[in-house]
Design a protein around this motif. Structure first.
Motif, PDB file in Angstrom:
ATOM      1  N   LEU A  86      11.456  -2.182  -4.540  1.00 35.69           N
ATOM      2  CA  LEU A  86      10.703  -1.314  -3.643  1.00 35.69           C
ATOM      3  C   LEU A  86       9.886  -2.196  -2.715  1.00 35.69           C
ATOM      4  N   SER A  87      10.065  -2.010  -1.416  1.00 33.80           N
ATOM      5  CA  SER A  87       9.322  -2.793  -0.439  1.00 33.80           C
ATOM      6  C   SER A  87       8.019  -2.070  -0.099  1.00 33.80           C
ATOM      7  N   ILE A  88       6.894  -2.743  -0.371  1.00 32.04           N
ATOM      8  CA  ILE A  88       5.588  -2.175  -0.069  1.00 32.04           C
ATOM      9  C   ILE A  88       5.019  -2.932   1.119  1.00 32.04           C
ATOM     10  N   ARG A  89       4.932  -2.269   2.245  1.00 34.90           N
ATOM     11  CA  ARG A  89       4.514  -2.923   3.473  1.00 34.90           C
ATOM     12  C   ARG A  89       2.993  -2.875   3.670  1.00 34.90           C
ATOM     13  N   ARG A  90       2.411  -1.713   3.376  1.00 37.79           N
ATOM     14  CA  ARG A  90       0.954  -1.557   3.537  1.00 37.79           C
ATOM     15  C   ARG A  90       0.411  -0.667   2.426  1.00 37.79           C
ATOM     16  N   LEU A  91      -0.856  -0.907   2.094  1.00 35.70           N
ATOM     17  CA  LEU A  91      -1.552  -0.076   1.119  1.00 35.70           C
ATOM     18  C   LEU A  91      -3.011  -0.030   1.555  1.00 35.70           C
ATOM     19  N   TRP A  92      -3.541   1.187   1.761  1.00 34.42           N
ATOM     20  CA  TRP A  92      -4.927   1.263   2.225  1.00 34.42           C
ATOM     21  C   TRP A  92      -5.554   2.586   1.791  1.00 34.42           C
ATOM     22  N   LEU A  93      -6.879   2.584   1.807  1.00 39.75           N
ATOM     23  CA  LEU A  93      -7.650   3.788   1.499  1.00 39.75           C
ATOM     24  C   LEU A  93      -8.604   4.061   2.650  1.00 39.75           C
ATOM     25  N   ASP A  94      -8.537   5.272   3.188  1.00 32.49           N
ATOM     26  CA  ASP A  94      -9.491   5.700   4.214  1.00 32.49           C
ATOM     27  C   ASP A  94     -10.724   6.248   3.510  1.00 32.49           C
TER      28      ASP A  94
END
Length: 597
Positions: free
Chosen positions: A127-135
């Motif tokens: 699984l390619s995870i490009r971005r991970l963020w929390l607003d």
């Protein structure tokens, strides 16, 4: 430099994150470093079949992961008196995330509250995870109020208190029951993970911290307004202010604290127009109190805030809240020149006399939990005794004796317990509520430590002139959290300071706004900044440093910022300066220089 645990940006990325491929059989854990709340997004690339076999779990403490893993096999594993997670799903498969644009997925439409996120690839594909963020969604406060001193632990405790309240200040649309108030898009919850609701007694201390630290008093007004709007208008409880916003719960003690909360909001902001608009509601509450009062003036309650302890009828904690409410009503009716003020003054004095008569025993300064002699053995609860000091029910001499007795009987290395002697099943029988299973109830209030009461113990110590004692209470509780990597005050701690985890993996709130009141106490008592008139039009500065060498503090007012610096000289005197706005008047203790403008 003032410590703050608030994020510098609204978009947050886990520590050290970089795009990568999650290989089959690989497990990875991300760390946001501090507990945060918001909308969690992931941009990824992988087949739907793979996403259905990739697990996720998130939590604010790594020790809770085993409980979450059990949920994959048993959906009912995490259970307790309240749902451990409200409108949240802290475990599942990636295909449960909500589809977004351009390969970005949203974990859940309601808030995600976490520090750690773990992914476990149980598929046969990468699984390619490009971005991970929390607003980040907490209210965008500016920390215009502050506190610093020469004790780093106390500085961290102040930052913990304000951050706990900040993290519980969330968009009202995410509340359990959508509650849109007229003054702000935000409200102050008691807990950001579990309750996601407004509770009157929780809100009162959280409001003090918010008003002394942040630049937006509207959120306090908005949250109070929602409770006042839900006031019962018919039936036996006509006039009562509900304990909670989502449930409209009938909880007499929380009604009383909401009245106190309204007065303190008016005192700190000078919002007399809002007070005037609520005079009718206040009169309705007085009518309800009159209907509920017994011959001695006391009101019998249905429960204590210590809900798992079977205390009904006359309870010292409720009686103290009733006295505080009468005092607040006197102040508010006086400001609007309402004839009810004298009646409320008489009731405040009557309540005080009845408290001392009903809850006192010979040869012990402590006040009993329920009227003395009504059970086989008397118990002494910490809440009523602390509130007796804070609301001047006992004289200073007895207040000092109460604090000494609390040290002897209630103190532990991690903080103070709630009740002595503790309940014992063999002696006391089944003391928990019938509606609670034994395993869910007995551990919550019996022989455990609640930051709610620890904060009040800090304030009571400061109020009694025992600055060092109050600081020590803060250190014990704050150290217990910080040593375990937490920057927010929990709802409750085990006796050893450990996480409040039940025997089925359920956990109490680990971010509970009522625990942060000591932060307000540092500014109001240690730095000594307190209003003498609504809106700080007239105020006093009387620093009480205890053994601290120096303090710096700021408090926002409608007229501008009050800034205080004070230090102890070699001769033991307190010297310092007060900078204050032109439109205000300031009274200072000896050694403090006034600098207007």
């Amino acid at each position: 430099m003032r410590i703050s645990f608030s994020p510098q940006e609204r978009r947050l990325v886990p520590d050290g994150f970089a795009p990568f491929e999650l290989q089959p059989g690989q497990k990875v854990r991300f760390d946001f470093q501090v507990k945060r709340a918001g909308l969690l997004h992931m941009e990824l690339d992988g087949s739907a079949a793979a996403r259905s076999q990739i697990r996720y779990a998130y939590t604010s403490d790594e020790r809770l992961f085993p409980s979450l893993y059990r949920c994959f096999e048993d959906e009912a594993w995490v259970a307790g008196r309240f749902p451990a997670y409200v409108r949240m799903r802290p475990y599942g498969q990636l295909d449960q995330w909500l589809s977004g644009e351009e390969g970005a997925y949203l974990l859940e439409e309601d808030l995600t509250v976490l520090r750690y996120l773990e992914l476990d690839n149980r598929s046969s594909e990468p699984l390619s995870i490009r971005r991970l963020w929390l607003d980040y969604t907490a209210a965008p406060f500016q920390h215009v109020g502050g506190f610093e001193c020469n004790d780093d632990l106390i500085n961290e405790c102040w930052a913990m208190g304000t951050y706990t309240v900040e993290l519980c200040s969330q968009p009202s649309k995410y509340t359990q029951r959508s509650l849109q108030g007229p003054y702000s898009d935000y409200v102050i919850w008691d807990g950001v993970r579990r309750d996601k609701d407004i509770w009157g007694g929780d809100l009162r201390p959280a409001s003090l911290t918010a008003l002394y630290a942040f630049d937006q008093p509207e959120i306090v007004k908005n949250t109070i307004e929602l409770l006042l709007t839900l006031q019962h208008t018919e039936g036996e409880e006509q006039g009562i202010i509900p304990g909670s916003g989502a449930y409209g719960q009938i909880f007499y003690e929380w009604t009383m604290w909401t009245i106190v909360n309204l007065w303190e909001y008016v005192l700190l902001t000078g919002d007399l127009a809002y007070l005037q608009a609520n005079v009718g509601r206040l009169c309705d509450v007085v009518a309800w109190m009159n209907k509920r009062m017994e011959s001695d003036g006391l009101i019998s309650g249905l429960n204590s805030w210590m809900y798992s302890i079977d205390a009904r009828g006359k309870i010292s904690g409720l009686a103290m809240a009733q006295k505080a409410a009468w005092d607040a009503l006197v102040q508010m009716f006086s400001l609007v020149k309402h004839p009810m003020q004298e009646y409320c003054r008489q009731q405040a004095e009557r309540t005080k006399r009845s408290i001392l008569a009903q809850f006192s025993v010979p040869s012990n300064p402590l006040l009993t939990m329920i009227p003395a002699g009504t059970k086989d053995r008397d118990r002494f609860a910490i809440d009523g005794n602390l509130w007796a000091i804070l609301h001047d029910v006992v004289d200073p001499s007895r207040g000092e004796q109460i604090l000494q007795e609390i040290e002897k009987q209630f103190w532990t290395e991690r903080g103070s317990i709630n009740v002595v002697p503790v309940f014992d099943e063999a002696v006391d029988g089944a003391w928990w509520w019938d509606v609670l299973p034994q395993q869910s109830a007995v551990w919550r209030h019996n022989n455990n430590i609640w930051p709610y009461m620890s904060a009040y113990e800090t304030l009571a110590s400061f109020h009694a002139g025992r600055t060092d004692r109050g600081l020590e209470v803060m250190r014990r509780v704050g150290r217990s959290h910080l040593e375990q990597g937490h920057k927010t005050y929990w709802e409750m701690m085990n006796l050893d300071g450990g996480l409040p985890i039940g025997d089925r993996g359920d956990t109490l709130s680990l971010t509970h706004a009522w625990g942060g009141t000591g932060s307000y106490g540092l500014q109001a008592y240690v730095a000594g900044i307190q209003p003498l008139a609504p809106g700080f039009g007239n105020f006093s500065v009387t620093p009480s440093l205890g053994s601290l060498d120096w303090v710096k503090a700021e408090v926002p007012t409608p007229h501008g910022i009050i800034e205080v610096e004070a230090e102890r000289t070699k001769s033991g005197e307190i010297r310092g300066t007060v900078k204050y706005p032109d439109q205000t008047e300031c009274q200072v203790s000896a050694g403090m220089e006034k600098l207007r403008g």
